[in-house]
Design a protein around this motif. Structure first.
Motif, PDB file in Angstrom:
ATOM      1  N   ILE A 116      16.684   3.825  -9.015  1.00 19.70           N
ATOM      2  CA  ILE A 116      16.057   2.617  -8.484  1.00 19.70           C
ATOM      3  C   ILE A 116      14.905   2.170  -9.390  1.00 19.70           C
ATOM      4  O   ILE A 116      14.727   0.979  -9.621  1.00 19.70           O
ATOM      5  CB  ILE A 116      15.589   2.813  -7.012  1.00 19.70           C
ATOM      6  CG1 ILE A 116      15.011   1.516  -6.428  1.00 19.70           C
ATOM      7  CG2 ILE A 116      14.569   3.935  -6.899  1.00 19.70           C
ATOM      8  CD1 ILE A 116      15.998   0.400  -6.269  1.00 19.70           C
ATOM      9  N   GLU A 117      14.157   3.110  -9.918  1.00 17.41           N
ATOM     10  CA  GLU A 117      13.040   2.759 -10.804  1.00 17.41           C
ATOM     11  C   GLU A 117      13.558   2.045 -12.057  1.00 17.41           C
ATOM     12  O   GLU A 117      13.015   1.023 -12.475  1.00 17.41           O
ATOM     13  CB  GLU A 117      12.267   4.022 -11.188  1.00 17.41           C
ATOM     14  CG  GLU A 117      11.005   3.762 -11.955  1.00 17.41           C
ATOM     15  CD  GLU A 117       9.877   3.198 -11.102  1.00 17.41           C
ATOM     16  OE1 GLU A 117       8.953   2.611 -11.691  1.00 17.41           O
ATOM     17  OE2 GLU A 117       9.904   3.319  -9.869  1.00 17.41           O
ATOM     18  N   GLU A 118      14.616   2.555 -12.636  1.00 24.36           N
ATOM     19  CA  GLU A 118      15.201   1.924 -13.815  1.00 24.36           C
ATOM     20  C   GLU A 118      15.785   0.555 -13.470  1.00 24.36           C
ATOM     21  O   GLU A 118      15.624  -0.398 -14.234  1.00 24.36           O
ATOM     22  CB  GLU A 118      16.267   2.835 -14.424  1.00 24.36           C
ATOM     23  CG  GLU A 118      15.667   4.096 -15.023  1.00 24.36           C
ATOM     24  CD  GLU A 118      16.675   5.193 -15.248  1.00 24.36           C
ATOM     25  OE1 GLU A 118      16.415   6.033 -16.125  1.00 24.36           O
ATOM     26  OE2 GLU A 118      17.705   5.239 -14.549  1.00 24.36           O
ATOM     27  N   LEU A 148       8.020  -3.555  -8.422  1.00 23.59           N
ATOM     28  CA  LEU A 148       8.057  -2.473  -9.395  1.00 23.59           C
ATOM     29  C   LEU A 148       6.730  -1.741  -9.475  1.00 23.59           C
ATOM     30  O   LEU A 148       6.671  -0.521  -9.456  1.00 23.59           O
ATOM     31  CB  LEU A 148       8.411  -3.023 -10.785  1.00 23.59           C
ATOM     32  CG  LEU A 148       8.387  -1.997 -11.912  1.00 23.59           C
ATOM     33  CD1 LEU A 148       9.518  -0.991 -11.711  1.00 23.59           C
ATOM     34  CD2 LEU A 148       8.507  -2.662 -13.248  1.00 23.59           C
ATOM     35  N   LEU A 149       5.651  -2.490  -9.553  1.00 21.40           N
ATOM     36  CA  LEU A 149       4.360  -1.881  -9.815  1.00 21.40           C
ATOM     37  C   LEU A 149       3.625  -1.438  -8.561  1.00 21.40           C
ATOM     38  O   LEU A 149       2.748  -0.593  -8.634  1.00 21.40           O
ATOM     39  CB  LEU A 149       3.494  -2.858 -10.624  1.00 21.40           C
ATOM     40  CG  LEU A 149       4.101  -3.274 -11.962  1.00 21.40           C
ATOM     41  CD1 LEU A 149       3.219  -4.288 -12.654  1.00 21.40           C
ATOM     42  CD2 LEU A 149       4.362  -2.070 -12.854  1.00 21.40           C
ATOM     43  N   ASN A 150       3.977  -1.989  -7.404  1.00 18.66           N
ATOM     44  CA  ASN A 150       3.339  -1.614  -6.157  1.00 18.66           C
ATOM     45  C   ASN A 150       3.960  -0.312  -5.678  1.00 18.66           C
ATOM     46  O   ASN A 150       5.157  -0.228  -5.467  1.00 18.66           O
ATOM     47  CB  ASN A 150       3.518  -2.727  -5.117  1.00 18.66           C
ATOM     48  CG  ASN A 150       2.695  -2.485  -3.873  1.00 18.66           C
ATOM     49  OD1 ASN A 150       2.120  -1.421  -3.676  1.00 18.66           O
ATOM     50  ND2 ASN A 150       2.644  -3.489  -3.028  1.00 18.66           N
ATOM     51  N   LYS A 151       3.158   0.718  -5.487  1.00 25.16           N
ATOM     52  CA  LYS A 151       3.686   2.026  -5.085  1.00 25.16           C
ATOM     53  C   LYS A 151       4.143   2.051  -3.632  1.00 25.16           C
ATOM     54  O   LYS A 151       4.903   2.911  -3.234  1.00 25.16           O
ATOM     55  CB  LYS A 151       2.633   3.114  -5.324  1.00 25.16           C
ATOM     56  CG  LYS A 151       2.288   3.291  -6.790  1.00 25.16           C
ATOM     57  CD  LYS A 151       3.502   3.661  -7.589  1.00 25.16           C
ATOM     58  CE  LYS A 151       3.180   3.752  -9.063  1.00 25.16           C
ATOM     59  NZ  LYS A 151       4.319   3.742  -9.904  1.00 25.16           N
ATOM     60  N   GLN A 152       3.669   1.103  -2.819  1.00 24.80           N
ATOM     61  CA  GLN A 152       4.127   1.021  -1.439  1.00 24.80           C
ATOM     62  C   GLN A 152       5.408   0.201  -1.396  1.00 24.80           C
ATOM     63  O   GLN A 152       5.544  -0.771  -2.122  1.00 24.80           O
ATOM     64  CB  GLN A 152       3.078   0.371  -0.550  1.00 24.80           C
ATOM     65  CG  GLN A 152       1.795   1.164  -0.461  1.00 24.80           C
ATOM     66  CD  GLN A 152       0.755   0.424   0.367  1.00 24.80           C
ATOM     67  OE1 GLN A 152       0.908  -0.743   0.675  1.00 24.80           O
ATOM     68  NE2 GLN A 152      -0.303   1.127   0.711  1.00 24.80           N
TER      69      GLN A 152
END
Length: 157
Positions: A116-118, A148-152
């Motif tokens: 998912i990150e990729e 992408l950048l928001n950890k929540q």
């Protein structure tokens, strides 16, 4: 190779400046990246630019289509990643042509599994091209960038 793509995107895309491939290759080598990964990243990024330059890639089609995934796609792209892409199409962040671009670019990465990150990075890189095509496309890019950048995790209503 994926790390090279992220490095290039983070360091050059937002600045709208990209050195020539020779200079960039030397910089990436000095940063510790393997030559094969650098060349693969150049090929992948050039493919993204060529496909994103197609005039109709950012236009919204007038028809609805159903996407059937191939067995190779289902093996390589995680269910969470596919769900993310389908959510973006349903939310009209990506159109069907962009969905196909994202999936093709994901399949062209050398790793055996796309997380998912990729997938979020692939979509971010793809929608960045859309944000250049006008202010009405910038919101899509910003949504993906936030995802992408928001950890929540985003709250879906």
């Amino acid at each position: 190779m994926f790390e090279v793509l992220v490095y290039m995107f983070e360091n050059y895309i937002d600045t709208h400046f990209r050195p020539d491939e020779s200079t960039l290759s030397r910089e990436l080598s000095a940063a510790g990246f393997d030559e094969q990964d650098i060349n693969g990243a150049f090929d992948w990024f050039n493919q993204l630019e060529l496909m994103a330059d197609q005039a109709d890639i950012f236009e919204t089609p007038n028809h609805v289509s159903t996407r059937i995934f191939t067995s190779d796609e289902l093996k390589k792209i995680t269910g969470e990643s596919l769900g993310f892409v389908l959510f973006l199409v349903q939310a009209k962040i990506l159109n069907t042509a962009q969905r196909e671009l994202v999936l093709e670019l994901a399949m062209n990465l050398p790793q055996p599994l796309i997380s998912i990150e990729e997938m979020r990075w692939i979509v971010l890189m793809t929608t960045w091209g859309a944000s250049k095509s006008g202010p009405d496309k910038t919101k899509e890019y910003l949504f993906i960038e936030d995802a992408l950048l928001n950890k929540q995790k985003p709250t879906l209503h």
